[in-house]
Design an enzyme around this catalytic site. Structure first.
Site, mmCIF file in Angstrom:
data_model
loop_
_atom_site.group_PDB
_atom_site.id
_atom_site.type_symbol
_atom_site.label_atom_id
_atom_site.label_comp_id
_atom_site.label_asym_id
_atom_site.label_seq_id
_atom_site.Cartn_x
_atom_site.Cartn_y
_atom_site.Cartn_z
ATOM 1 N N HIS A 151 0.849 -1.186 0.000
ATOM 2 C CA HIS A 151 0.000 0.000 0.000
ATOM 3 C C HIS A 151 0.886 1.237 0.000
ATOM 4 O O HIS A 151 1.947 1.251 0.628
ATOM 5 C CB HIS A 151 -0.921 -0.010 1.215
ATOM 6 C CG HIS A 151 -1.758 -1.251 1.308
ATOM 7 N ND1 HIS A 151 -2.935 -1.402 0.615
ATOM 8 C CD2 HIS A 151 -1.551 -2.412 1.974
ATOM 9 C CE1 HIS A 151 -3.435 -2.603 0.872
ATOM 10 N NE2 HIS A 151 -2.620 -3.241 1.689
ATOM 11 N N ALA A 167 9.561 -21.401 11.004
ATOM 12 C CA ALA A 167 8.305 -20.908 11.574
ATOM 13 C C ALA A 167 8.298 -19.387 11.666
ATOM 14 O O ALA A 167 9.270 -18.766 12.097
ATOM 15 C CB ALA A 167 8.091 -21.517 12.955
ATOM 16 N N ALA A 199 13.804 -19.083 11.511
ATOM 17 C CA ALA A 199 12.492 -18.796 12.083
ATOM 18 C C ALA A 199 12.388 -17.339 12.517
ATOM 19 O O ALA A 199 13.320 -16.769 13.083
ATOM 20 C CB ALA A 199 12.236 -19.720 13.266
ATOM 21 N N THR A 223 13.042 -8.739 3.498
ATOM 22 C CA THR A 223 12.676 -7.494 2.817
ATOM 23 C C THR A 223 13.374 -7.330 1.477
ATOM 24 O O THR A 223 12.947 -6.512 0.656
ATOM 25 C CB THR A 223 13.026 -6.289 3.696
ATOM 26 O OG1 THR A 223 14.445 -6.264 3.923
ATOM 27 C CG2 THR A 223 12.308 -6.361 5.042
ATOM 28 N N LYS A 224 14.464 -8.087 1.264
ATOM 29 C CA LYS A 224 15.232 -7.985 0.028
ATOM 30 C C LYS A 224 15.600 -9.377 -0.464
ATOM 31 O O LYS A 224 15.518 -10.355 0.283
ATOM 32 C CB LYS A 224 16.510 -7.161 0.261
ATOM 33 C CG LYS A 224 16.244 -5.716 0.633
ATOM 34 C CD LYS A 224 17.549 -4.948 0.816
ATOM 35 C CE LYS A 224 17.278 -3.490 1.179
ATOM 36 N NZ LYS A 224 18.547 -2.723 1.376
#
Length: 205
Positions: A114, A141, A159, A164-165
Site C-alpha cells: 500500500h 516458523a 524462524a 525485505t530484500k
C-alpha cells in the site's frame, strides 16, 4: 487497462473493484471448504488444491488452516512442496515456489503493498509485486516474505525472519531484516543439528 489487469503489472489499482471482488469471493468460498476438510480426507484435499492453485506439482501437501487472499489462485507450486499450519499467502499477484521447498508454521508470503502517501491509502489503492521462492528451500516458523522478494535455491531462512530484500542461493539467512548469515558448507554435510552427525545407515538397537 482494467483494475483486474493492473493486479499483475505493479501499478496502483483498487482491489474493491466489483469484477475483482466477484472472482475473489468465489475463490475464497473454495478455500473455506478446503479448511473444513477432515484429517482423513487426503484425496479430497489433494483434488481441491489442484483446482484452487494456479499450478501444483505432485506430492504437495498444505496443512489446514491455509489462508490465501485470493484463495490460492495465483500460487504456483512445484513438486514435493510442504506447508505447515497457518500458511498465509497474500496472493493478489503471482507467487512461485520451487520443488521440494518447505514452509514451517505461520509463514507469510505477501505480494500486496500500500502506498506510503496517506491520501492514496485513504482511497484504498494497492499495488502487487510477485514473490519467487527457489527449489529445495526451508523457511522456518513465522517467516515473513515481503512483496517483490526472490529467494534462491537451497536456501534456509531462519524462524521469525522478515525478508525485505532478495536472498541468494545456497545460504542460511536470518533476522529482521533478514541477512545472509553464512553459506551452506561442508559442516552441513556432516551434521544436521549442532553435534548431531548425519548417519542414515545407523541401525536401531
Amino acid at each position: 487497462m482494467s483494475m483486474k489487469e493492473k493486479m499483475h503489472t505493479g501499478d496502483l489499482y483498487l482491489p474493491n473493484d466489483p469484477q475483482i471482488v466477484e472472482e475473489q469471493t468465489k475463490k475464497l468460498e473454495m478455500l473455506y471448504d478446503f479448511n473444513q476438510t477432515r484429517p482423513g480426507e487426503m484425496e479430497k484435499r489433494e483434488a481441491m488444491l489442484k483446482e484452487m492453485l494456479a499450478e501444483i506439482g505432485e506430492n504437495c501437501y498444505v496443512e489446514p488452516p491455509f489462508h490465501a487472499n485470493f484463495g490460492g489462485a495465483h500460487l504456483h507450486f512445484g513438486k514435493g512442496v510442504y506447508a505447515n499450519f497457518n500458511f498465509t499467502v497474500v496472493d493478489d499477484t503471482h507467487i512461485y515456489v520451487g520443488d521440494y521447498t518447505m514452509f514451517g508454521p505461520n509463514v507469510v508470503l505477501a505480494t500486496a503493498g500500500h502506498p506510503i502517501l496517506p491520501e492514496l491509502r485513504q482511497q484504498a489503492y494497492q499495488y502487487n509485486m510477485p514473490v519467487h521462492i527457489g527449489k529445495n528451500c526451508w523457511l522456518g516458523a513465522g517467516v515473513v516474505v515481503l512483496p517483490g522478494v526472490t529467494i534462491g535455491d537451497n536456501t534456509v531462512i531462519g524462524a521469525g525472519s522478515v525478508v525485505t530484500k532478495d536472498i541468494p542461493s545456497n545460504v542460511v539467512a536470518v533476522g529482521n531484516p533478514c541477512r545472509v548469515l553464512r553459506e551452506v558448507n561442508s559442516h552441513d554435510r556432516e551434521f544436521y543439528f549442532r553435534d548431531r552427525r548425519i548417519d542414515l545407515e545407523k541401525k536401531e538397537d
